[in-house]
Motif scaffolding. Structure first.
Motif, PDB file in Angstrom:
ATOM      1  N   GLY A  25       0.834  -1.211   0.000  1.00  0.00           N
ATOM      2  CA  GLY A  25       0.000   0.000   0.000  1.00  0.00           C
ATOM      3  C   GLY A  25       0.861   1.250   0.000  1.00  0.00           C
ATOM      4  N   ARG A  26       1.966   1.148   0.687  1.00  0.00           N
ATOM      5  CA  ARG A  26       2.885   2.294   0.741  1.00  0.00           C
ATOM      6  C   ARG A  26       3.574   2.495  -0.605  1.00  0.00           C
ATOM      7  N   GLU A  27       4.028   1.384  -1.185  1.00  0.00           N
ATOM      8  CA  GLU A  27       4.673   1.476  -2.520  1.00  0.00           C
ATOM      9  C   GLU A  27       3.718   2.079  -3.535  1.00  0.00           C
ATOM     10  N   ARG A  28       2.445   1.708  -3.420  1.00  0.00           N
ATOM     11  CA  ARG A  28       1.455   2.224  -4.384  1.00  0.00           C
ATOM     12  C   ARG A  28       1.078   3.665  -4.094  1.00  0.00           C
ATOM     13  N   GLY A  29       1.507   4.170  -2.935  1.00  0.00           N
ATOM     14  CA  GLY A  29       1.214   5.567  -2.608  1.00  0.00           C
ATOM     15  C   GLY A  29      -0.162   5.777  -1.987  1.00  0.00           C
ATOM     16  N   SER A  30      -0.847   4.673  -1.618  1.00  0.00           N
ATOM     17  CA  SER A  30      -2.189   4.828  -1.035  1.00  0.00           C
ATOM     18  C   SER A  30      -2.118   5.153   0.455  1.00  0.00           C
ATOM     19  N   ILE A  31      -1.093   4.635   1.125  1.00  0.00           N
ATOM     20  CA  ILE A  31      -0.926   4.895   2.557  1.00  0.00           C
ATOM     21  C   ILE A  31       0.534   5.230   2.828  1.00  0.00           C
ATOM     22  N   ASP A  32       0.754   5.888   3.962  1.00  0.00           N
ATOM     23  CA  ASP A  32       2.133   6.123   4.389  1.00  0.00           C
ATOM     24  C   ASP A  32       2.168   6.136   5.914  1.00  0.00           C
ATOM     25  N   PHE A  33       3.349   5.935   6.470  1.00  0.00           N
ATOM     26  CA  PHE A  33       3.495   5.873   7.922  1.00  0.00           C
ATOM     27  C   PHE A  33       4.633   6.764   8.370  1.00  0.00           C
ATOM     28  N   THR A  34       4.468   7.383   9.531  1.00  0.00           N
ATOM     29  CA  THR A  34       5.600   8.007  10.202  1.00  0.00           C
ATOM     30  C   THR A  34       5.531   7.571  11.659  1.00  0.00           C
ATOM     31  N   VAL A  35       6.627   7.013  12.135  1.00  0.00           N
ATOM     32  CA  VAL A  35       6.676   6.573  13.534  1.00  0.00           C
ATOM     33  C   VAL A  35       7.460   7.621  14.325  1.00  0.00           C
ATOM     34  N   HIS A  36       6.853   8.159  15.373  1.00  0.00           N
ATOM     35  CA  HIS A  36       7.461   9.227  16.162  1.00  0.00           C
ATOM     36  C   HIS A  36       7.886   8.664  17.518  1.00  0.00           C
ATOM     37  N   ASP A  37       9.148   8.827  17.831  1.00  0.00           N
ATOM     38  CA  ASP A  37       9.689   8.322  19.100  1.00  0.00           C
ATOM     39  C   ASP A  37       9.449   9.381  20.185  1.00  0.00           C
ATOM     40  N   ILE A  38       8.670   9.026  21.201  1.00  0.00           N
ATOM     41  CA  ILE A  38       8.323   9.995  22.263  1.00  0.00           C
ATOM     42  C   ILE A  38       9.592  10.545  22.923  1.00  0.00           C
ATOM     43  N   ARG A  39      10.614   9.695  23.010  1.00  0.00           N
ATOM     44  CA  ARG A  39      11.848  10.161  23.684  1.00  0.00           C
ATOM     45  C   ARG A  39      12.519  11.314  22.928  1.00  0.00           C
ATOM     46  N   ASP A  40      12.233  11.431  21.645  1.00  0.00           N
ATOM     47  CA  ASP A  40      12.793  12.556  20.884  1.00  0.00           C
ATOM     48  C   ASP A  40      12.186  13.889  21.330  1.00  0.00           C
ATOM     49  N   TYR A  41      11.126  13.823  22.081  1.00  0.00           N
ATOM     50  CA  TYR A  41      10.440  15.045  22.527  1.00  0.00           C
ATOM     51  C   TYR A  41      10.655  15.311  24.020  1.00  0.00           C
ATOM     52  N   THR A  42      11.577  14.583  24.635  1.00  0.00           N
ATOM     53  CA  THR A  42      11.926  14.858  26.034  1.00  0.00           C
ATOM     54  C   THR A  42      12.991  15.952  26.029  1.00  0.00           C
ATOM     55  N   GLU A  43      13.147  16.602  27.191  1.00  0.00           N
ATOM     56  CA  GLU A  43      14.082  17.734  27.206  1.00  0.00           C
ATOM     57  C   GLU A  43      15.234  17.539  28.166  1.00  0.00           C
ATOM     58  N   ASP A  44      15.267  16.386  28.838  1.00  0.00           N
ATOM     59  CA  ASP A  44      16.367  16.175  29.787  1.00  0.00           C
ATOM     60  C   ASP A  44      17.404  15.227  29.180  1.00  0.00           C
ATOM     61  N   ARG A  45      18.542  15.190  29.815  1.00  0.00           N
ATOM     62  CA  ARG A  45      19.673  14.409  29.332  1.00  0.00           C
ATOM     63  C   ARG A  45      19.356  12.912  29.269  1.00  0.00           C
ATOM     64  N   HIS A  46      18.514  12.480  30.212  1.00  0.00           N
ATOM     65  CA  HIS A  46      18.211  11.033  30.285  1.00  0.00           C
ATOM     66  C   HIS A  46      17.032  10.634  29.398  1.00  0.00           C
ATOM     67  N   ARG A  47      16.473  11.596  28.702  1.00  0.00           N
ATOM     68  CA  ARG A  47      15.312  11.330  27.828  1.00  0.00           C
ATOM     69  C   ARG A  47      14.199  10.633  28.605  1.00  0.00           C
ATOM     70  N   THR A  48      13.815  11.253  29.718  1.00  0.00           N
ATOM     71  CA  THR A  48      12.839  10.637  30.617  1.00  0.00           C
ATOM     72  C   THR A  48      11.420  10.811  30.091  1.00  0.00           C
ATOM     73  N   ALA A  49      10.761   9.681  29.862  1.00  0.00           N
ATOM     74  CA  ALA A  49       9.406   9.741  29.303  1.00  0.00           C
ATOM     75  C   ALA A  49       8.357   9.291  30.312  1.00  0.00           C
ATOM     76  N   ASP A  50       8.781   8.812  31.494  1.00  0.00           N
ATOM     77  CA  ASP A  50       7.805   8.354  32.485  1.00  0.00           C
ATOM     78  C   ASP A  50       8.268   8.742  33.883  1.00  0.00           C
ATOM     79  N   ASP A  51       7.348   8.651  34.820  1.00  0.00           N
ATOM     80  CA  ASP A  51       7.672   9.058  36.197  1.00  0.00           C
ATOM     81  C   ASP A  51       6.725   8.322  37.135  1.00  0.00           C
ATOM     82  N   THR A  52       7.004   8.419  38.442  1.00  0.00           N
ATOM     83  CA  THR A  52       6.157   7.720  39.424  1.00  0.00           C
ATOM     84  C   THR A  52       4.816   8.439  39.576  1.00  0.00           C
ATOM     85  N   PRO A  53       3.779   7.696  39.942  1.00  0.00           N
ATOM     86  CA  PRO A  53       2.455   8.329  40.019  1.00  0.00           C
ATOM     87  C   PRO A  53       2.279   9.212  41.256  1.00  0.00           C
ATOM     88  N   TYR A  54       1.653  10.375  41.078  1.00  0.00           N
ATOM     89  CA  TYR A  54       1.245  11.179  42.232  1.00  0.00           C
ATOM     90  C   TYR A  54       0.275  10.350  43.061  1.00  0.00           C
TER      91      TYR A  54
END
Ligand code: ADE
Length: 245
Positions: A25-54
């Motif tokens: 489907g992608r080769e035919r141009g009917s669909i396409d995908f982009t996979v976004h890594d959440i860690r690319d949107y973290t702002e700390d050195r450790h790329r922290t994407a989770d934390d303990t619950p309040y």
């Protein structure tokens, strides 16, 4: 149609999205995908994407800032993709919802993980979807289920336009049985009608077998199915035969 996937595990999608129908489907141009890594949107050195619950408790919760930043990076403002959060508490995915999504130009599918996602993320999505009443370790397998079911309904993805129509659920019944060569396998023969060449008889047989299976395995579907008078008569016969045996 463009599928954006927002995930902590982009590597999960490598081979499924580059194989079979999805790759074609992608080769035919009917669909396409982009996979976004959440860690690319973290702002700390450790790329922290989770934390303990309040409030305490076990496990980790996915942080709102990187998840929302990743969602917004898939498009914002007018014409942005429909945003879907996958979670076991969402509305249950079915063929009707797949058809609705297949009409869109783009969707953003957010994969939850761990014990949950910060509740405030929900203000940034349009819909929350579950693929069934069980809990997965994360939304990634669910994302593949949704992508597969939606992509095959997008025009041009499947080779044969009819194959997405003539099947379970689109008519409200389960699919009729299919056979291919050889004509006999371990003593089991292909039903004679299928080699008769009589297309009218074949269609009638398929319809009856679809109804038979649906009555046996998913009688709940018959309440919503489109049934002709002939279908109803056949079902009454089948139900009568079952009562006698
Ligand atoms: N994440 C965990 N369980 C899920 C489910 N049943 N459906 C969608 N996403 C999920």
């Amino acid at each position: 149609m463009h599928f954006h996937v927002v995930t902590l595990f982009p590597e999960f999608f490598g081979s499924p999205l580059s194989a079979t129908m999805l790759a074609k489907g992608r080769e035919r141009g009917s669909i396409d995908f982009t996979v976004h890594d959440i860690r690319d949107y973290t702002e700390d050195r450790h790329r922290t994407a989770d934390d303990t619950p309040y409030g305490g408790g076990q496990g980790m919760v996915m942080k709102a800032e990187p998840v929302v930043a990743a969602i917004e990076a898939t498009g914002d403002g007018d014409g942005r993709p429909r945003r879907i959060l996958l979670s076991p508490r969402g509305r249950v995915f079915d063929g009707e919802l797949a058809a609705e999504l297949a009409e869109l130009d783009a969707v953003t599918i957010v994969c939850g993980r761990y014990e949950g996602v910060d509740e405030r993320v929900r203000a940034f999505v349009d819909d929350e979807i579950s693929i069934g009443d069980y809990v997965l370790a994360g939304g990634e397998p669910a994302a593949l289920v949704v992508i597969d079911a939606v992509a095959r309904l997008v025009p041009g993805v499947l080779g044969c336009a009819e194959s997405a129509l003539d099947e379970s659920f689109s008519e409200g019944t389960l699919e009729y049985p299919q056979y291919t060569r050889p004509p006999e396998f371990r003593g089991m023969k292909v039903p004679e009608v299928l080699v008769s060449g009589d297309h009218g008889k074949i269609a009638a047989w398929r319809r009856r077998e679809a109804l038979r299976r649906t009555l046996e395995w998913r009688p709940d579907l018959l309440l919503e199915a489109h049934l002709s008078d002939e279908d109803r008569a056949w079902l009454a016969d089948l139900a009568g035969a079952a009562d006698e045996s």
